[in-house]
Design a protein around this motif. Sequence first.
Motif, PDB file in Angstrom:
ATOM      1  N   PRO A   4     -41.241 -16.892  -0.752  1.00 20.95           N
ATOM      2  CA  PRO A   4     -40.034 -17.620  -1.036  1.00 20.95           C
ATOM      3  C   PRO A   4     -40.217 -18.927   0.513  1.00 20.95           C
ATOM      4  N   SER A   5     -40.107 -20.315   0.333  1.00 22.58           N
ATOM      5  CA  SER A   5     -39.728 -21.231   1.577  1.00 22.58           C
ATOM      6  C   SER A   5     -38.575 -20.561   2.207  1.00 22.58           C
ATOM      7  N   ASN A   6     -39.011 -20.974   3.773  1.00 25.81           N
ATOM      8  CA  ASN A   6     -38.280 -20.438   5.079  1.00 25.81           C
ATOM      9  C   ASN A   6     -37.257 -21.837   5.103  1.00 25.81           C
ATOM     10  N   THR A   7     -37.746 -22.836   4.478  1.00 30.22           N
ATOM     11  CA  THR A   7     -37.303 -24.611   4.680  1.00 30.22           C
ATOM     12  C   THR A   7     -36.028 -24.390   3.702  1.00 30.22           C
ATOM     13  N   PHE A   8     -36.367 -24.229   2.109  1.00 30.61           N
ATOM     14  CA  PHE A   8     -35.691 -25.106   1.257  1.00 30.61           C
ATOM     15  C   PHE A   8     -35.092 -23.431   0.082  1.00 30.61           C
ATOM     16  N   ASP A   9     -33.724 -23.995   0.058  1.00 38.17           N
ATOM     17  CA  ASP A   9     -33.737 -23.467  -1.676  1.00 38.17           C
ATOM     18  C   ASP A   9     -33.777 -23.668  -2.711  1.00 38.17           C
ATOM     19  N   VAL A  61     -32.340 -28.922  -4.510  1.00 37.25           N
ATOM     20  CA  VAL A  61     -33.664 -28.402  -3.719  1.00 37.25           C
ATOM     21  C   VAL A  61     -32.482 -28.700  -2.304  1.00 37.25           C
ATOM     22  N   ARG A  62     -31.842 -28.006  -1.598  1.00 39.81           N
ATOM     23  CA  ARG A  62     -30.748 -27.484  -0.161  1.00 39.81           C
ATOM     24  C   ARG A  62     -32.205 -27.071   0.870  1.00 39.81           C
ATOM     25  N   ARG A  63     -31.496 -27.860   1.750  1.00 42.92           N
ATOM     26  CA  ARG A  63     -31.262 -26.996   3.217  1.00 42.92           C
ATOM     27  C   ARG A  63     -31.225 -25.555   3.288  1.00 42.92           C
ATOM     28  N   ARG A  64     -31.920 -24.620   3.843  1.00 44.67           N
ATOM     29  CA  ARG A  64     -31.105 -22.790   3.443  1.00 44.67           C
ATOM     30  C   ARG A  64     -30.412 -23.178   4.635  1.00 44.67           C
ATOM     31  N   THR A  65     -30.401 -23.700   5.802  1.00 48.65           N
ATOM     32  CA  THR A  65     -29.904 -23.571   7.049  1.00 48.65           C
ATOM     33  C   THR A  65     -28.431 -24.818   7.317  1.00 48.65           C
ATOM     34  N   THR A  66     -28.016 -25.230   6.313  1.00 46.59           N
ATOM     35  CA  THR A  66     -27.084 -25.953   6.143  1.00 46.59           C
ATOM     36  C   THR A  66     -26.242 -25.858   4.922  1.00 46.59           C
ATOM     37  N   GLY A  67     -27.166 -25.745   4.397  1.00 43.59           N
ATOM     38  CA  GLY A  67     -27.023 -25.604   2.284  1.00 43.59           C
ATOM     39  C   GLY A  67     -26.603 -27.617   1.884  1.00 43.59           C
ATOM     40  N   ALA A  68     -27.496 -28.171   2.874  1.00 40.74           N
ATOM     41  CA  ALA A  68     -27.704 -29.448   2.380  1.00 40.74           C
ATOM     42  C   ALA A  68     -28.214 -29.742   1.038  1.00 40.74           C
ATOM     43  N   GLU A 113     -45.875 -25.190   0.721  1.00 40.74           N
ATOM     44  CA  GLU A 113     -46.647 -25.069  -0.773  1.00 40.74           C
ATOM     45  C   GLU A 113     -45.476 -23.482  -1.618  1.00 40.74           C
ATOM     46  N   ALA A 114     -44.967 -23.015  -0.828  1.00 43.97           N
ATOM     47  CA  ALA A 114     -43.447 -22.015  -1.344  1.00 43.97           C
ATOM     48  C   ALA A 114     -42.668 -22.744  -2.289  1.00 43.97           C
ATOM     49  N   ALA A 115     -41.909 -24.023  -1.047  1.00 43.55           N
ATOM     50  CA  ALA A 115     -41.227 -24.562  -2.240  1.00 43.55           C
ATOM     51  C   ALA A 115     -42.300 -25.302  -3.513  1.00 43.55           C
ATOM     52  N   CYS A 116     -43.079 -25.865  -3.690  1.00 40.87           N
ATOM     53  CA  CYS A 116     -43.817 -26.634  -4.773  1.00 40.87           C
ATOM     54  C   CYS A 116     -43.679 -25.684  -5.846  1.00 40.87           C
ATOM     55  N   ALA A 117     -44.612 -24.197  -5.161  1.00 41.17           N
ATOM     56  CA  ALA A 117     -44.868 -23.501  -6.016  1.00 41.17           C
ATOM     57  C   ALA A 117     -42.983 -22.727  -7.460  1.00 41.17           C
ATOM     58  N   GLU A 118     -42.741 -23.019  -5.897  1.00 39.94           N
ATOM     59  CA  GLU A 118     -40.897 -22.334  -6.939  1.00 39.94           C
ATOM     60  C   GLU A 118     -40.520 -23.564  -7.551  1.00 39.94           C
ATOM     61  N   ILE A 119     -40.419 -24.465  -7.402  1.00 41.64           N
ATOM     62  CA  ILE A 119     -40.460 -25.337  -8.427  1.00 41.64           C
ATOM     63  C   ILE A 119     -41.387 -25.020  -9.473  1.00 41.64           C
ATOM     64  N   ARG A 120     -42.149 -25.253  -9.883  1.00 49.13           N
ATOM     65  CA  ARG A 120     -43.379 -25.029 -10.700  1.00 49.13           C
ATOM     66  C   ARG A 120     -42.681 -24.002 -11.656  1.00 49.13           C
ATOM     67  N   ARG A 121     -42.158 -22.841 -11.102  1.00 49.91           N
ATOM     68  CA  ARG A 121     -41.864 -21.942 -11.308  1.00 49.91           C
ATOM     69  C   ARG A 121     -40.739 -22.198 -12.612  1.00 49.91           C
ATOM     70  N   ILE A 141     -44.632 -38.073  -7.698  1.00 48.51           N
ATOM     71  CA  ILE A 141     -43.762 -36.498  -8.535  1.00 48.51           C
ATOM     72  C   ILE A 141     -44.993 -35.366  -9.186  1.00 48.51           C
ATOM     73  N   GLU A 142     -45.693 -36.101  -9.239  1.00 45.96           N
ATOM     74  CA  GLU A 142     -47.223 -35.530  -9.643  1.00 45.96           C
ATOM     75  C   GLU A 142     -47.458 -34.023  -9.144  1.00 45.96           C
ATOM     76  N   SER A 143     -47.763 -34.720  -7.351  1.00 52.22           N
ATOM     77  CA  SER A 143     -48.453 -33.718  -6.764  1.00 52.22           C
ATOM     78  C   SER A 143     -47.720 -32.178  -6.823  1.00 52.22           C
ATOM     79  N   LEU A 144     -46.025 -32.782  -6.502  1.00 48.65           N
ATOM     80  CA  LEU A 144     -44.981 -31.998  -6.241  1.00 48.65           C
ATOM     81  C   LEU A 144     -45.483 -31.228  -7.728  1.00 48.65           C
ATOM     82  N   LEU A 145     -45.365 -31.351  -8.916  1.00 45.47           N
ATOM     83  CA  LEU A 145     -45.672 -30.276 -10.518  1.00 45.47           C
ATOM     84  C   LEU A 145     -46.922 -30.163 -10.482  1.00 45.47           C
ATOM     85  N   GLY A 146     -47.287 -30.317  -9.715  1.00 40.47           N
ATOM     86  CA  GLY A 146     -49.183 -30.072  -9.266  1.00 40.47           C
ATOM     87  C   GLY A 146     -49.568 -30.489 -10.955  1.00 40.47           C
ATOM     88  N   ALA A 147     -49.460 -31.796 -11.189  1.00 34.35           N
ATOM     89  CA  ALA A 147     -49.678 -32.316 -12.889  1.00 34.35           C
ATOM     90  C   ALA A 147     -50.947 -33.483 -11.805  1.00 34.35           C
TER      91      ALA A 147
END
Length: 251
Positions: A4-9, A61-68, A113-121, A141-147
């Motif tokens: 899991p990403s350490n920065t984003f939920d 997508v939210r900031r893990r530390t603040t929920g923003a 990388e973990a955040a991108c992988a989670e979005i693609r999943r 956006i294509e880079s984020l989705l691996g397209a």
Amino acid sequence: MNKPSNTFDIAIEQAFDFLSPEYAALFGSSAATAFQHPLWLDSLYARLASHAGATPLVVVVRRRTTGALAMVLPLLRIRRGPIRTIEFADLRVSDYLAPVCSPEVFASLLEDEAACAEIRRLVRPFDLLRMTKLPDGRLPIESLLGAPRRVSMETNAYATVLVAPFEQWRASALDRSYQKELAKKYRQLQKKGALSFSCCDDSASISEAMDAMKQYRGPRFQAQDDGDLLQRPEYYSFYSDVAARGLGSFV
């Protein structure tokens, strides 16, 4: 299992509230377009999605530390025959499609990388990932989705940079033969009577204008494919709703 990403939920929120203050703040600081405006997306999901047989797929997508709120991807799941399709919330009413976030946050997501992988999943499964109407020079956006990287279509020629005064823009953007053709049509219009422009400033004038457009466009586009969208009750309701609720602000 992906780390899991350490920065984003990251989560799918099918009932995401596009009219919430947090989304308004995100949109205001984002690189998105008018077609991701709170009113536009709220009405699109509420009034058009079910008629199209589409299911909301809102990636939040939210900031893990603040929920923003950090990013929103307004997507849809649509089955066309045997093909399971993922695409932006468009349904033929939007001209430009984009993720809703700032360029800085988007860059951070691409480096995670973990955040991108989670979005693609989360957006799986699908047979076709359909990403059209992406403006040139906007967030990749294509880079984020691996397209694969986007490729411009010939139909993107309508996009233009506007400058003042109008006469200068016309001389630089249109060839002389087309300028002459438009000038001739303008003179023909003037012979039919005085032309005037005005803004609808209340619900009654909006309703009158919408009805006039519906009557005008019906016969004009009747022979083209499936006709004019305004003749369909759900689309007429969508445009009327956006126009009325956005009076004096968005519209």
